[in-house]
Enzyme design. Structure first.
Site: not given
Length: 251
Positions: A69, A104, A171, A212
């Site tokens: 493909c 897919c 973070h 986490c």
């Protein structure tokens, strides 16, 4: 201690300005950076090589390969991983790269989906994402994806678990400080799937998110849960413009 500071702060985390964003690569030691930079030393490349073989292997009742493909992945997949998660019209929500690969398989190869965190799905994801290494992250945010971006941002900033922590408190507010002897990164999803020395194997972003959440002493979602995909979308948007590093190496 950083943990004490996190537990004690009541302020809402402020997003890191674009000009101050740093990859986890920038906070690593010299030896670990050298491992990532050298494809002959980067253990994640073993999965990339396996992914290349899978890309060319026929599968399912349709007896098709990815090559049938998409052709040469170096051309057809260039920049693709930098745009995921992406909106899927059939599912009416964003899906991540692993889910696209499995779509897919089921829709075009008539094959069974690969299990999350299994070697084959990690290998194919690493191979596809490798074709985007060095390219800027550029997820599409429009009227279709905006609600899911907002959901991901809410999950990132919400306190949860017995420790009553949010992703943002580590973070956004405390990056660069030390936790258990290691610097806290900004948490940009620039290199997944990546090889963690702690794991001694390749792992997906969803595996890291689960780690986490468990670390907060909260209940993790199942692999493939929409909450993870929303978080992935937000993290990729948060890292917009930063370069893809797959397969990255982290401590």
């Amino acid at each position: 201690m950083v943990v004490a500071a996190l537990l004690g702060t009541a302020a809402i985390a402020a997003e890191i300005p674009l000009s101050e964003r740093k990859s986890g690569y920038d906070l690593m030691g010299r030896e670990t950076r050298a491992m990532q930079d050298d494809d002959t030393a980067n253990p994640g490349m073993l999965w990339v090589l396996d992914g290349e073989a899978l890309w060319n292997r026929k599968a399912g009742a349709a007896d098709k390969s990815c090559t049938d493909c998409h052709g040469d992945a170096q051309a057809s997949m260039k920049g693709v991983a930098a745009r995921y998660p992406a909106f899927d019209a059939a599912r009416k929500r964003p899906i991540d790269l692993e889910q696209r690969i499995n779509a897919c398989r089921t829709d075009r190869q008539n094959a069974t989906p690969l299990p999350f965190e299994g070697k084959e799905l990690l290998a194919l994801s690493a191979y596809v994402a490798r074709q985007s290494r060095g390219l800027p992250i550029d997820v599409a945010i429009d009227e279709r994806t905006k609600p899911f971006l907002d959901s991901g941002r809410e999950l990132f900033t919400a306190r949860q678990g017995q420790l009553n922590l949010s992703c943002a408190q580590c973070h956004d507010d405390n990056w660069g400080q030390k936790l258990a002897g290691a610097p806290v990164p900004q948490g940009h999803a620039t290199g997944y799937p990546l090889y963690r020395l702690e794991w001694q194997t390749l792992g997906s972003l969803q595996r890291r998110l689960r780690n986490c959440i468990v670390g907060m002493r909260a209940e993790p979602y199942a692999f493939g849960a929409p909450e993870y995909v929303d978080l992935e979308l937000y993290l990729m948007w948060r890292a917009r413009g930063m370069k893809m590093e797959t397969p990255a190496v982290r401590p």
